[in-house]
Design a protein around this motif. Structure first.
Motif, PDB file in Angstrom:
ATOM      1  N   ASN A  74      41.837  18.146  31.830  1.00  0.00           N
ATOM      2  CA  ASN A  74      41.044  18.770  31.993  1.00  0.00           C
ATOM      3  C   ASN A  74      39.237  19.497  32.347  1.00  0.00           C
ATOM      4  OD1 ASN A  74      39.495  16.985  30.388  1.00  0.00           O
ATOM      5  ND2 ASN A  74      38.830  18.359  28.888  1.00  0.00           N
ATOM      6  N   PHE A  75      39.569  18.338  33.620  1.00  0.00           N
ATOM      7  CA  PHE A  75      38.602  18.625  34.188  1.00  0.00           C
ATOM      8  C   PHE A  75      39.069  19.024  36.057  1.00  0.00           C
ATOM      9  CE2 PHE A  75      34.497  16.126  36.322  1.00  0.00           C
ATOM     10  CZ  PHE A  75      33.980  17.539  36.996  1.00  0.00           C
ATOM     11  N   ILE A  76      39.281  19.926  36.597  1.00  0.00           N
ATOM     12  CA  ILE A  76      40.029  19.542  37.933  1.00  0.00           C
ATOM     13  C   ILE A  76      38.132  20.094  38.789  1.00  0.00           C
ATOM     14  CG2 ILE A  76      40.574  20.972  39.999  1.00  0.00           C
ATOM     15  CD1 ILE A  76      41.717  22.464  37.345  1.00  0.00           C
ATOM     16  N   ILE A  77      38.386  18.612  40.174  1.00  0.00           N
ATOM     17  CA  ILE A  77      37.331  19.203  41.086  1.00  0.00           C
ATOM     18  C   ILE A  77      38.590  19.048  42.793  1.00  0.00           C
ATOM     19  CG2 ILE A  77      36.112  17.228  42.671  1.00  0.00           C
ATOM     20  CD1 ILE A  77      35.757  15.081  40.447  1.00  0.00           C
ATOM     21  N   ALA A  78      37.411  20.531  42.227  1.00  0.00           N
ATOM     22  CA  ALA A  78      38.025  21.474  43.786  1.00  0.00           C
ATOM     23  C   ALA A  78      37.098  21.461  45.072  1.00  0.00           C
ATOM     24  CB  ALA A  78      38.539  22.783  43.101  1.00  0.00           C
ATOM     25  N   HIS A  79      37.852  21.364  46.540  1.00  0.00           N
ATOM     26  CA  HIS A  79      36.637  21.860  47.244  1.00  0.00           C
ATOM     27  C   HIS A  79      36.223  23.197  47.701  1.00  0.00           C
ATOM     28  CE1 HIS A  79      34.711  19.865  50.949  1.00  0.00           C
ATOM     29  NE2 HIS A  79      35.938  20.378  52.054  1.00  0.00           N
ATOM     30  N   GLU A  80      37.047  23.639  47.626  1.00  0.00           N
ATOM     31  CA  GLU A  80      36.816  25.056  48.463  1.00  0.00           C
ATOM     32  C   GLU A  80      36.702  26.037  46.522  1.00  0.00           C
ATOM     33  OE1 GLU A  80      35.288  25.306  50.731  1.00  0.00           O
ATOM     34  OE2 GLU A  80      37.064  24.267  52.202  1.00  0.00           O
ATOM     35  N   PRO A  81      36.422  27.569  46.941  1.00  0.00           N
ATOM     36  CA  PRO A  81      35.885  28.328  46.410  1.00  0.00           C
ATOM     37  C   PRO A  81      37.765  28.717  44.943  1.00  0.00           C
ATOM     38  CG  PRO A  81      35.104  29.192  48.625  1.00  0.00           C
ATOM     39  CD  PRO A  81      35.946  27.895  48.903  1.00  0.00           C
ATOM     40  N   THR A  82      36.508  28.371  43.417  1.00  0.00           N
ATOM     41  CA  THR A  82      37.745  29.206  42.721  1.00  0.00           C
ATOM     42  C   THR A  82      38.232  30.758  42.867  1.00  0.00           C
ATOM     43  OG1 THR A  82      36.951  27.110  41.231  1.00  0.00           O
ATOM     44  CG2 THR A  82      38.589  29.406  40.356  1.00  0.00           C
ATOM     45  N   PHE A  83      37.177  31.885  43.216  1.00  0.00           N
ATOM     46  CA  PHE A  83      37.216  32.796  43.129  1.00  0.00           C
ATOM     47  C   PHE A  83      37.229  33.796  43.808  1.00  0.00           C
ATOM     48  CE2 PHE A  83      35.770  31.293  38.745  1.00  0.00           C
ATOM     49  CZ  PHE A  83      37.521  31.886  38.180  1.00  0.00           C
ATOM     50  N   TYR A  84      37.796  33.382  45.275  1.00  0.00           N
ATOM     51  CA  TYR A  84      37.850  33.833  46.143  1.00  0.00           C
ATOM     52  C   TYR A  84      36.328  34.212  47.400  1.00  0.00           C
ATOM     53  CZ  TYR A  84      41.114  34.614  42.763  1.00  0.00           C
ATOM     54  OH  TYR A  84      42.102  34.568  41.468  1.00  0.00           O
ATOM     55  N   ASN A  85      35.920  34.149  47.231  1.00  0.00           N
ATOM     56  CA  ASN A  85      34.268  34.243  47.939  1.00  0.00           C
ATOM     57  C   ASN A  85      33.962  33.341  48.034  1.00  0.00           C
ATOM     58  OD1 ASN A  85      32.492  34.890  46.228  1.00  0.00           O
ATOM     59  ND2 ASN A  85      33.547  35.134  45.158  1.00  0.00           N
ATOM     60  N   HIS A  86      32.610  32.056  48.667  1.00  0.00           N
ATOM     61  CA  HIS A  86      32.521  31.435  49.173  1.00  0.00           C
ATOM     62  C   HIS A  86      30.992  31.380  48.501  1.00  0.00           C
ATOM     63  CE1 HIS A  86      30.497  28.111  51.283  1.00  0.00           C
ATOM     64  NE2 HIS A  86      29.042  28.504  51.379  1.00  0.00           N
ATOM     65  N   LEU A  87      30.566  31.786  47.254  1.00  0.00           N
ATOM     66  CA  LEU A  87      29.628  31.946  46.238  1.00  0.00           C
ATOM     67  C   LEU A  87      29.998  31.687  44.908  1.00  0.00           C
ATOM     68  CD1 LEU A  87      25.947  33.466  47.594  1.00  0.00           C
ATOM     69  CD2 LEU A  87      26.733  31.191  47.837  1.00  0.00           C
ATOM     70  N   ASP A  88      31.668  32.065  44.696  1.00  0.00           N
ATOM     71  CA  ASP A  88      31.884  32.285  43.947  1.00  0.00           C
ATOM     72  C   ASP A  88      31.770  33.318  42.172  1.00  0.00           C
ATOM     73  OD1 ASP A  88      34.151  30.751  43.054  1.00  0.00           O
ATOM     74  OD2 ASP A  88      32.771  28.803  43.478  1.00  0.00           O
ATOM     75  N   GLU A  89      31.145  34.678  43.331  1.00  0.00           N
ATOM     76  CA  GLU A  89      30.244  35.823  43.026  1.00  0.00           C
ATOM     77  C   GLU A  89      31.272  36.472  42.006  1.00  0.00           C
ATOM     78  OE1 GLU A  89      26.810  36.480  45.691  1.00  0.00           O
ATOM     79  OE2 GLU A  89      28.368  37.245  45.830  1.00  0.00           O
ATOM     80  N   THR A  90      31.739  36.606  40.793  1.00  0.00           N
ATOM     81  CA  THR A  90      32.850  37.476  39.814  1.00  0.00           C
ATOM     82  C   THR A  90      32.055  38.571  39.552  1.00  0.00           C
ATOM     83  OG1 THR A  90      31.344  36.143  37.377  1.00  0.00           O
ATOM     84  CG2 THR A  90      33.158  35.508  39.131  1.00  0.00           C
ATOM     85  N   GLU A  91      30.788  39.516  39.414  1.00  0.00           N
ATOM     86  CA  GLU A  91      30.679  40.637  38.904  1.00  0.00           C
ATOM     87  C   GLU A  91      31.825  41.195  39.882  1.00  0.00           C
ATOM     88  OE1 GLU A  91      28.826  38.378  40.214  1.00  0.00           O
ATOM     89  OE2 GLU A  91      26.713  38.331  39.458  1.00  0.00           O
ATOM     90  N   TRP A  92      32.006  41.716  41.133  1.00  0.00           N
ATOM     91  CA  TRP A  92      33.200  42.626  41.765  1.00  0.00           C
ATOM     92  C   TRP A  92      34.543  42.022  41.361  1.00  0.00           C
ATOM     93  CZ3 TRP A  92      36.315  41.017  45.696  1.00  0.00           C
ATOM     94  CH2 TRP A  92      36.086  39.130  46.046  1.00  0.00           C
ATOM     95  N   LEU A  93      34.814  41.228  39.930  1.00  0.00           N
ATOM     96  CA  LEU A  93      36.035  40.905  39.988  1.00  0.00           C
ATOM     97  C   LEU A  93      36.586  41.571  38.534  1.00  0.00           C
ATOM     98  CD1 LEU A  93      35.646  37.352  41.634  1.00  0.00           C
ATOM     99  CD2 LEU A  93      37.582  39.301  42.345  1.00  0.00           C
ATOM    100  N   GLU A  94      35.474  41.897  37.891  1.00  0.00           N
ATOM    101  CA  GLU A  94      34.958  42.065  36.509  1.00  0.00           C
ATOM    102  C   GLU A  94      36.240  43.256  36.704  1.00  0.00           C
ATOM    103  OE1 GLU A  94      34.054  40.643  34.152  1.00  0.00           O
ATOM    104  OE2 GLU A  94      32.411  39.674  35.368  1.00  0.00           O
ATOM    105  N   ASP A  95      37.056  42.783  35.485  1.00  0.00           N
ATOM    106  CA  ASP A  95      38.399  43.516  35.383  1.00  0.00           C
ATOM    107  C   ASP A  95      39.855  43.643  36.426  1.00  0.00           C
ATOM    108  OD1 ASP A  95      37.232  44.793  32.774  1.00  0.00           O
ATOM    109  OD2 ASP A  95      36.224  46.155  34.168  1.00  0.00           O
ATOM    110  N   ASP A  96      39.010  43.103  36.910  1.00  0.00           N
ATOM    111  CA  ASP A  96      40.456  42.349  37.764  1.00  0.00           C
ATOM    112  C   ASP A  96      41.764  41.829  37.185  1.00  0.00           C
ATOM    113  OD1 ASP A  96      41.956  42.547  40.620  1.00  0.00           O
ATOM    114  OD2 ASP A  96      41.776  40.334  39.872  1.00  0.00           O
ATOM    115  N   GLU A  97      42.992  41.832  36.999  1.00  0.00           N
ATOM    116  CA  GLU A  97      43.925  41.351  36.224  1.00  0.00           C
ATOM    117  C   GLU A  97      43.656  40.471  36.926  1.00  0.00           C
ATOM    118  OE1 GLU A  97      48.006  43.947  35.498  1.00  0.00           O
ATOM    119  OE2 GLU A  97      46.516  45.520  34.716  1.00  0.00           O
TER     120      GLU A  97
END
Length: 295
Positions: A94-117
């Motif tokens: 239940n713990f993933i240590i990743a090296h790169e972003p999870t949500f497609y941008n360097h800062l993992d900002e997600t506001e712009w992805l709201e409502d995206d499937e």
């Protein structure tokens, strides 16, 4: 407690959890046995071993979950892809240590992805299974010995020539055989390059990942290697510089591995770190592989 005092406290005083007094080790020692670990405790343990950490500004934050989650198992990987998440679920980790972003941008900002499937599907999958994802990028690169660089060097088979530096002096070979070695040991079917396949190679400049064209070119200017090996580079930057250098008459080559393969060794390093300092914790290194295929 401020960041500096907190780090000093962890390093010199130890901390008490679940009835056991634990001391923060150097990288050369093994951590004492402990029954339960939370996400936050594991993060703090790693960060305590990084010089001048914790950093006031960093991308190394939790992308899902929280620090109070009791860890049942750890997966290390480059990218927390949906496939990797599913494998973590299957392994009860239940713990993933990743090296790169999870949500497609360097800062993992997600506001712009709201409502995206796609975003919602991935986020819901993580939330439903209570999985924490921590990006460990800045900290692992900032260890006294860069964990990513060290892991990649070991994967290639160049540990004997590694001096905690981006420059490696390897036994003389040629560019063709060098690329064949990289393809085999990094499990990459094909690589792009600039240069003469018959060029003699002995001085290597290794920059895993994508540090930027200017820094890559400045490294070439400073070190004058036979070959620069990178994860990726915009085609109009370093590849054009190396092409022009060859047109001028220089003998220098560029090999582009691909971002994932060039740094996956760093995620293997993280799995080894867990085995060393938290020996009773189930840990799995699952390569996320390259998103781009070759036809």
């Amino acid at each position: 407690m401020n960041h500096k005092n907190r780090r000093d406290f962890l390093k010199t005083s130890g901390f008490a959890v679940a009835g056991s007094v634990l001391s923060i080790p150097s990288l050369g020692s093994t951590f004492l046995e402990k029954k339960d670990w939370t996400v936050g405790e594991i993060m703090d343990l790693f960060i305590s071993q990084v010089p001048d950490a914790p950093f006031p500004t960093t991308v190394d934050t939790l992308k899902s979950g929280n620090k109070d989650i009791v860890v049942t198992g750890i997966v290390t990987t480059m990218f927390a892809t949906i496939t990797v998440i599913r494998e973590a679920i299957a392994k009860h980790a239940n713990f993933i240590i990743a090296h790169e972003p999870t949500f497609y941008n360097h800062l993992d900002e997600t506001e712009w992805l709201e409502d995206d499937e796609v975003f919602e599907y991935k986020k819901q999958l993580l939330d439903e299974h209570g999985i924490a994802v921590w990006r460990n990028h800045d900290y692992v690169h900032s260890l006294q010995i860069d964990g990513v660089q060290k892991g990649v060097v070991e994967q290639i088979g160049w540990s004997d020539y590694y001096k905690n530096d981006a420059v490696l002096n390897i036994p003389q070979t040629n560019l063709k055989d060098l690329i064949s070695l990289l393809k085999k040991n990094l499990d990459v079917p094909a690589m792009r390059y600039v240069g003469d396949l018959n060029q003699s190679i002995s001085k290597v400049l290794l920059y895993p990942g994508a540090i930027g064209g200017r820094r890559q070119i400045e490294g070439l200017m400073l070190e004058r290697p036979d070959v620069l090996i990178v994860g990726e580079s915009p085609e109009w930057e370093t590849p054009e510089y190396v092409r022009n250098a060859n047109e001028k008459g220089d003998q220098v080559s560029l090999v582009v591995i691909g971002h994932s393969a060039s740094e996956e060794g760093g995620s293997a390093f993280m799995a080894d770190w867990v085995k060393k300092f938290i020996p009773d914790m189930p840990v799995y290194h699952i390569p996320s592989e390259n998103s781009l295929k070759i036809f």
